[in-house]
Scaffold this motif. Structure first.
Motif, PDB file in Angstrom:
ATOM      1  N   GLU A  53      12.682   5.616   0.777  1.00  0.00           N
ATOM      2  CA  GLU A  53      11.896   5.586   2.016  1.00  0.00           C
ATOM      3  C   GLU A  53      10.410   5.734   1.703  1.00  0.00           C
ATOM      4  N   HIS A 112       9.171   2.483   0.202  1.00  0.00           N
ATOM      5  CA  HIS A 112       8.987   1.475   1.251  1.00  0.00           C
ATOM      6  C   HIS A 112       7.718   1.752   2.043  1.00  0.00           C
ATOM      7  N   SER A 113       7.478   3.012   2.369  1.00  0.00           N
ATOM      8  CA  SER A 113       6.272   3.359   3.121  1.00  0.00           C
ATOM      9  C   SER A 113       5.023   2.988   2.350  1.00  0.00           C
ATOM     10  N   ARG A 167      13.122  -8.364   4.820  1.00  0.00           N
ATOM     11  CA  ARG A 167      14.484  -8.020   4.357  1.00  0.00           C
ATOM     12  C   ARG A 167      15.407  -9.223   4.497  1.00  0.00           C
ATOM     13  N   VAL A 169       7.622  -2.207  -7.573  1.00  0.00           N
ATOM     14  CA  VAL A 169       8.815  -1.403  -7.258  1.00  0.00           C
ATOM     15  C   VAL A 169       9.259  -0.618  -8.492  1.00  0.00           C
ATOM     16  N   ARG A 229       8.822  -6.201   8.444  1.00  0.00           N
ATOM     17  CA  ARG A 229       9.725  -5.594   7.446  1.00  0.00           C
ATOM     18  C   ARG A 229      11.139  -6.137   7.608  1.00  0.00           C
ATOM     19  N   LEU A 236       5.135  -1.202   1.825  1.00  0.00           N
ATOM     20  CA  LEU A 236       5.182  -2.018   3.032  1.00  0.00           C
ATOM     21  C   LEU A 236       4.306  -1.461   4.152  1.00  0.00           C
TER      22      LEU A 236
END
Length: 157
Positions: free
Chosen positions: A117, A120-121, A136, A26, A132, A124
């Motif tokens: 976004e 995340h794409s 979370r 991340v 997902r 994940l």
């Protein structure tokens, strides 16, 4: 794909290792995005709060975010210097400085949300929508446990 044979020997070690690796991934992806590099987590939270709840006095913002007034003052000064928010003096029951998002602040927030976004794409991609949501939920529980243990400060939604 993760190769179980080359990782830690116990499930607890493996979980700690995988969480650390996910955090590094991340951080690396966020560092690639210009908008994310300029704004630390508290900066992002301040922008989101002002977008969601509207203008705030400095002390009210610190209370809302459960952050120290000193930390909020530094973030506000940074965001004012970048032109992402504006300050105005309001005289209601006394003199208060109120901060609000500027158009540039709204644009920065939109860019940040688009970057998240995209992140995340990327990270994940192999998970279904249900997985997902489950991830979370589980991560929120892990964070709550860390907060109760005093390792992390209380978070805002």
């Amino acid at each position: 794909m993760y190769d179980r044979g080359s990782g830690p020997s116990s499930p607890s070690e493996e979980i700690a290792y995988l969480l650390a690796e996910a955090g590094r991934a991340v951080d690396a992806l966020m560092a690639e995005r210009p908008g994310m590099r300029l704004l630390g987590p508290l900066h992002q939270t301040v922008l989101r709060t002002l977008s969601d709840l509207g203008p705030h006095a400095r002390l009210d913002l610190a209370e809302q975010l459960q952050a120290t007034p000193t930390a909020i003052a530094q973030v506000i000064d940074d965001l004012l210097a970048q032109g992402l928010m504006q300050a105005m003096v309001v005289n209601m029951g006394g003199r208060h400085e109120v901060v609000a998002l500027t158009a540039a602040g709204t644009a920065a927030l939109t860019t940040m949300q688009n970057d998240l976004e995209s992140l995340h794409s990327t990270l994940l991609a192999s998970l279904t929508k249900g997985e997902r949501a489950q991830l979370r939920y589980l991560l929120r529980r892990v964070r709550a446990s860390a907060t109760r243990a005093g390792v992390l400060p209380p978070s805002s939604p």
